[in-house]
Design a protein around this motif. Structure first.
Motif, short mmCIF file in Angstrom:
data_model
loop_
_atom_site.label_atom_id
_atom_site.label_comp_id
_atom_site.label_asym_id
_atom_site.label_seq_id
_atom_site.Cartn_x
_atom_site.Cartn_y
_atom_site.Cartn_z
N VAL A 107 0.80 -1.24 0.00
CA VAL A 107 0.00 0.00 0.00
C VAL A 107 0.82 1.28 0.00
CG1 VAL A 107 -2.03 -1.05 1.04
CG2 VAL A 107 -0.26 -0.09 2.52
N ARG A 108 2.08 1.21 0.45
CA ARG A 108 2.91 2.43 0.49
C ARG A 108 3.82 2.44 -0.73
NH1 ARG A 108 5.12 4.95 4.91
NH2 ARG A 108 6.92 3.57 4.80
N LEU A 167 -5.16 1.45 5.16
CA LEU A 167 -4.62 1.67 3.82
C LEU A 167 -4.94 0.51 2.88
CD1 LEU A 167 -1.14 3.19 4.77
CD2 LEU A 167 -3.16 4.40 3.90
N LEU A 168 -4.90 -0.71 3.39
CA LEU A 168 -5.26 -1.87 2.56
C LEU A 168 -6.70 -1.78 2.10
CD1 LEU A 168 -3.50 -4.72 4.58
CD2 LEU A 168 -2.96 -4.06 2.23
N ASP A 169 -7.59 -1.38 3.00
CA ASP A 169 -8.99 -1.22 2.62
C ASP A 169 -9.17 -0.07 1.63
OD1 ASP A 169 -9.83 -3.34 4.20
OD2 ASP A 169 -10.25 -2.07 5.94
N ARG A 170 -8.47 1.02 1.87
CA ARG A 170 -8.57 2.19 0.98
C ARG A 170 -8.14 1.86 -0.44
NH1 ARG A 170 -4.50 7.08 1.80
NH2 ARG A 170 -3.32 5.84 0.27
N GLU A 171 -7.07 1.06 -0.55
CA GLU A 171 -6.53 0.73 -1.86
C GLU A 171 -7.12 -0.54 -2.45
OE1 GLU A 171 -4.55 2.84 -3.46
OE2 GLU A 171 -4.77 4.14 -1.71
N LEU A 176 -5.61 -9.42 -1.31
CA LEU A 176 -4.28 -9.75 -1.80
C LEU A 176 -3.30 -9.88 -0.63
CD1 LEU A 176 -2.51 -10.16 -4.29
CD2 LEU A 176 -2.15 -7.68 -4.36
N ALA A 177 -3.41 -8.98 0.34
CA ALA A 177 -2.54 -9.05 1.52
C ALA A 177 -2.78 -10.34 2.29
CB ALA A 177 -2.78 -7.84 2.42
N ASP A 178 -4.04 -10.70 2.50
CA ASP A 178 -4.36 -11.93 3.23
C ASP A 178 -3.77 -13.16 2.54
OD1 ASP A 178 -5.71 -10.52 5.18
OD2 ASP A 178 -7.69 -10.87 4.32
#
Length: 203
Positions: A107-108, A167-171, A176-178
């Motif tokens: 996300v960053r 940020l994960l939710d925003r993007e 994908l992260a999980d």
């Protein structure tokens, strides 16, 4: 904030319902050569527990039970290395897992700085000291400075997870992260089996 030092295992009676932040200190970064010296943990309540293994006795039944508990989320920063060390020395595959470094990379994308010090500064406004990072963790006795340093590596992981989840939710990258987090124990097993330098998914 309180820091508790333990030799060989966690004390009885600790609770980690909201997940446990975990880090390790080793004699080096070579998974086959270097031994595990310290495992530090935090429940996200402002306290940290530093478990020291000066005698290389990794039986640690209470710590083992926590690491193996499938109901407790384990938070790491650069989980790949810590998971491999835990697999090697305890024979335990940790799951479920959350890695703040992986989340940050997803996300960053505006920065290439994803170290714990960078995340604490950018997301929490906290300046971490890394002065003890390369000290002798194999010593029979740890200094107060080493213990404080070890604790600092886990005290902020719960807060970082909350920021990174936003940020994960925003993007739109939570799923994908999980999936990446679920793969991390396998990535650690590949590292231990000798594929640490090779990308088996490359052409």
């Amino acid at each position: 904030m309180s820091i508790y030092y333990h030799r060989g295992d966690l004390p009885a009676g600790l609770a980690f319902e909201n997940g446990v932040a975990i880090d390790s200190e080793t004699m080096g970064l070579n998974l086959q050569r270097d031994r595990l010296c310290v495992v530090q943990l935090s429940a996200g309540d402002g306290d940290a527990h530093v478990v020291h293994f000066p005698d290389r006795d990794y039986r640690a039944p209470r710590l083992r039970g926590l690491l193996a508990d499938p109901k407790v989320l384990k938070l790491f920063h650069y989980a790949r290395f810590d998971l491999a060390m835990i697999q090697r020395h305890f024979g335990i595959v940790c799951s479920p897992v959350y890695c703040t470094k992986v989340a940050s990379k997803l996300v960053r994308t505006n920065t290439d700085r994803h170290g714990l010090k960078d995340l604490c500064r950018d997301l929490l406004g906290i300046d971490l000291s890394k002065q003890q990072q390369t000290s002798d963790w194999g010593a029979a006795e740890l200094s107060e400075e080493q213990i404080a340093y070890a604790a600092s590596d886990v005290l902020y992981l719960h807060a970082l997870r909350r920021k990174l989840d936003e940020l994960l939710d925003r993007e739109g990258r939570r799923a994908l992260a999980d999936a990446c987090f679920s793969f991390l124990p396998i990535r650690a097993a590949l590292d231990l089996a000798g594929w640490n330098e090779e990308d088996i998914f490359a052409h």
